[in-house]
Design a protein around this motif. Structure first.
Motif, short mmCIF file in Angstrom:
data_model
loop_
_atom_site.label_atom_id
_atom_site.label_comp_id
_atom_site.label_asym_id
_atom_site.label_seq_id
_atom_site.Cartn_x
_atom_site.Cartn_y
_atom_site.Cartn_z
N CYS A 96 -5.12 9.02 0.46
CA CYS A 96 -6.27 9.38 -0.38
C CYS A 96 -6.35 10.88 -0.59
O CYS A 96 -6.67 11.34 -1.69
CB CYS A 96 -7.56 8.84 0.23
SG CYS A 96 -7.73 7.05 0.11
N LYS A 113 -2.49 5.03 -7.93
CA LYS A 113 -3.68 5.41 -7.16
C LYS A 113 -4.66 4.25 -6.96
O LYS A 113 -5.06 3.98 -5.83
CB LYS A 113 -4.38 6.59 -7.83
CG LYS A 113 -3.56 7.86 -7.79
CD LYS A 113 -4.26 8.99 -8.49
CE LYS A 113 -3.37 10.23 -8.49
NZ LYS A 113 -3.99 11.36 -9.15
N LEU A 114 -5.06 3.61 -8.04
CA LEU A 114 -6.08 2.56 -7.92
C LEU A 114 -5.60 1.42 -7.03
O LEU A 114 -6.29 1.01 -6.10
CB LEU A 114 -6.47 2.02 -9.31
CG LEU A 114 -7.50 0.90 -9.30
CD1 LEU A 114 -8.81 1.36 -8.67
CD2 LEU A 114 -7.74 0.37 -10.70
N LEU A 115 -4.39 0.93 -7.30
CA LEU A 115 -3.86 -0.17 -6.49
C LEU A 115 -3.64 0.27 -5.04
O LEU A 115 -3.92 -0.49 -4.11
CB LEU A 115 -2.57 -0.71 -7.11
CG LEU A 115 -2.02 -1.99 -6.49
CD1 LEU A 115 -3.05 -3.11 -6.49
CD2 LEU A 115 -0.76 -2.42 -7.24
N CYS A 129 2.69 1.72 -3.31
CA CYS A 129 1.78 2.28 -4.32
C CYS A 129 1.62 3.78 -4.12
O CYS A 129 1.56 4.54 -5.09
CB CYS A 129 0.42 1.59 -4.25
SG CYS A 129 0.44 -0.12 -4.81
N LYS A 167 0.83 -1.20 0.00
CA LYS A 167 0.00 0.00 0.00
C LYS A 167 0.87 1.26 0.00
O LYS A 167 0.67 2.16 -0.81
CB LYS A 167 -0.93 0.00 1.21
CG LYS A 167 -1.87 1.21 1.26
CD LYS A 167 -2.57 1.36 2.57
CE LYS A 167 -1.71 1.91 3.67
NZ LYS A 167 -1.13 3.23 3.43
N VAL A 175 -5.30 2.54 -3.32
CA VAL A 175 -6.60 2.59 -2.64
C VAL A 175 -7.14 1.19 -2.40
O VAL A 175 -7.66 0.89 -1.32
CB VAL A 175 -7.61 3.45 -3.43
CG1 VAL A 175 -9.01 3.33 -2.87
CG2 VAL A 175 -7.17 4.91 -3.44
N LEU A 176 -7.00 0.31 -3.36
CA LEU A 176 -7.46 -1.07 -3.18
C LEU A 176 -6.72 -1.78 -2.05
O LEU A 176 -7.30 -2.60 -1.35
CB LEU A 176 -7.31 -1.87 -4.48
CG LEU A 176 -8.26 -1.49 -5.61
CD1 LEU A 176 -7.93 -2.28 -6.87
CD2 LEU A 176 -9.72 -1.70 -5.20
#
Length: 112
Positions: free
Chosen positions: A74, A28-30, A22, A19, A32-33
């Motif tokens: 975020c 961003k997408l990974l 990333c 996390k 946040v996931l």
């Protein structure tokens, strides 16, 4: 039970590192996931250690740290203007760890 808990603790670390990696790499997408498995595992560890306060408190502080860290990530990714919100879980985690440090750590230090 300790053996199962160790599996969760060891799995939690690579999720957290992924996390934050990333975040650093602006994925961003990974990023946040990765909040979901990282935070979920930290909460599972807190739940599994809930009957042993000296063990549970540092895990709870880590969960607050991950929450704060995720809010900050975020905010940086999406310019939400909510970075100030991350101070609440950061300070909560800090208060928990200071309480643990003064209430439980000296006895643990003496016993080991």
């Amino acid at each position: 039970m300790r053996k199962n808990l160790l599996i969760y603790e060891n799995l939690h670390i690579p999720f957290w590192l992924m996390k934050d990696s990333c975040w650093a790499l602006q994925l961003k997408l990974l990023g946040v996931l990765m909040i979901f498995p990282t935070f979920s595992l930290s909460l599972l560890i807190v739940f599994r250690t809930r009957k042993n306060l000296p063990v549970m408190l540092p895990n709870l502080a880590i969960s607050f740290w991950i929450l704060a860290n995720s809010i900050w990530m975020c905010d940086e990714f999406f310019e939400l203007g909510i970075k100030w919100v991350c101070y609440i879980p950061f300070l909560t985690g800090l208060a928990i760890i200071f309480f643990w440090l003064f209430a439980f750590f000296p006895k643990m230090w003496r016993e080991n």
